[in-house]
Design a protein around this motif. Structure first.
Motif, PDB file in Angstrom:
ATOM      1  N   THR A  86     -14.400  32.736 -58.520  1.00 34.22           N
ATOM      2  CA  THR A  86     -13.741  31.564 -59.088  1.00 34.22           C
ATOM      3  C   THR A  86     -13.511  30.514 -58.004  1.00 34.22           C
ATOM      4  O   THR A  86     -13.248  30.845 -56.865  1.00 34.22           O
ATOM      5  CB  THR A  86     -12.397  31.973 -59.711  1.00 34.22           C
ATOM      6  N   ILE A  87     -13.601  29.254 -58.395  1.00 37.00           N
ATOM      7  CA  ILE A  87     -13.312  28.147 -57.487  1.00 37.00           C
ATOM      8  C   ILE A  87     -12.129  27.389 -58.072  1.00 37.00           C
ATOM      9  O   ILE A  87     -12.185  26.933 -59.221  1.00 37.00           O
ATOM     10  CB  ILE A  87     -14.523  27.219 -57.328  1.00 37.00           C
ATOM     11  N   ILE A  88     -11.061  27.265 -57.290  1.00 32.88           N
ATOM     12  CA  ILE A  88      -9.852  26.569 -57.721  1.00 32.88           C
ATOM     13  C   ILE A  88      -9.631  25.381 -56.811  1.00 32.88           C
ATOM     14  O   ILE A  88      -9.656  25.517 -55.595  1.00 32.88           O
ATOM     15  CB  ILE A  88      -8.630  27.510 -57.692  1.00 32.88           C
ATOM     16  N   GLY A  89      -9.402  24.209 -57.397  1.00 35.17           N
ATOM     17  CA  GLY A  89      -9.226  22.977 -56.633  1.00 35.17           C
ATOM     18  C   GLY A  89      -7.856  22.854 -55.983  1.00 35.17           C
ATOM     19  O   GLY A  89      -7.061  23.787 -55.960  1.00 35.17           O
ATOM     20  N   ASP A  90      -7.567  21.656 -55.491  1.00 35.52           N
ATOM     21  CA  ASP A  90      -6.316  21.367 -54.794  1.00 35.52           C
ATOM     22  C   ASP A  90      -5.153  21.201 -55.775  1.00 35.52           C
ATOM     23  O   ASP A  90      -5.333  20.738 -56.900  1.00 35.52           O
ATOM     24  CB  ASP A  90      -6.438  20.077 -53.986  1.00 35.52           C
ATOM     25  N   ASN A  91      -3.969  21.549 -55.304  1.00 30.82           N
ATOM     26  CA  ASN A  91      -2.699  21.304 -56.009  1.00 30.82           C
ATOM     27  C   ASN A  91      -2.663  21.879 -57.417  1.00 30.82           C
ATOM     28  O   ASN A  91      -2.194  21.228 -58.347  1.00 30.82           O
ATOM     29  CB  ASN A  91      -2.398  19.807 -56.037  1.00 30.82           C
ATOM     30  N   CYS A  92      -3.124  23.090 -57.580  1.00 31.94           N
ATOM     31  CA  CYS A  92      -3.100  23.757 -58.884  1.00 31.94           C
ATOM     32  C   CYS A  92      -1.879  24.663 -58.995  1.00 31.94           C
ATOM     33  O   CYS A  92      -1.286  25.058 -57.999  1.00 31.94           O
ATOM     34  CB  CYS A  92      -4.371  24.567 -59.088  1.00 31.94           C
ATOM     35  N   VAL A  93      -1.514  24.988 -60.227  1.00 28.76           N
ATOM     36  CA  VAL A  93      -0.379  25.861 -60.509  1.00 28.76           C
ATOM     37  C   VAL A  93      -0.883  27.039 -61.328  1.00 28.76           C
ATOM     38  O   VAL A  93      -1.561  26.849 -62.342  1.00 28.76           O
ATOM     39  CB  VAL A  93       0.722  25.115 -61.292  1.00 28.76           C
TER      40      VAL A  93
END
Length: 168
Positions: A86-93
């Motif tokens: 999985t790739i998760i971007g910046d400033n995620c919750v």
């Protein structure tokens, strides 16, 4: 980014949440050690300790090969499972009881894992599975099951998830 800035890049996003700060600090340290073969060998006991403490005791699966942008926030990080691709971007919750990963296709192979954009707020008990893309500035409501792409600047809810409204 210097080494200490790298380790503490999620610190501010998790203010007053020591559990999340310690988990993400441990995760970033794990990723730093995972870059080179020699550090993998030297710090192998740390890899085992991380797995035991974070995954087994705390119930948060953030694999060492996972790609996460800066500023990730964990709220009530219990029963959180994220696939290593999985790739998760910046400033995620990410909230509790969330599952993000691939699915088994009809031909027996596995799909790719989701790609999550920047500033995405994922509610509790959300399941995001399959080869999908979630755009930037998206809110996914609690209990949603996301199996299709979600465009940027939207709010998605339900099972299966549908776009409720476009944010301004």
């Amino acid at each position: 980014m210097n080494f200490f800035a790298y380790l503490f890049q999620d610190w501010r996003a998790n203010r007053q949440n020591f559990k999340a700060q310690s988990v993400l600090f441990s995760f970033r340290l794990l990723q730093a050690f995972n870059r080179y073969t020699i550090t993998k060998i030297i710090f192998y006991p740390y890899f085992m300790l991380y797995r035991f403490w974070v995954e087994w005791i705390l119930g948060i699966e953030l694999p060492r090969k996972l790609t996460i942008g800066k500023g990730l926030s964990l709220y009530h990080g219990q029963a959180l499972v994220v696939n290593k691709s999985t790739i998760i971007g910046d400033n995620c919750v990410l909230r509790n009881s969330t599952t993000i990963g691939h699915k088994k296709l009809s031909d027996g192979t596995l799909s790719r894992s989701p790609r999550i954009g920047n500033n995405v707020d994922i509610g509790a008990n959300v399941c995001i599975i399959g080869d999908i893309t979630i755009g930037d500035n998206v809110i996914i409501g609690a209990g949603a099951v996301v199996t299709k792409d979600i465009p940027s600047d939207c709010i998605a809810v339900g099972n299966p998830a549908r776009v409720l409204e476009k944010k301004n």
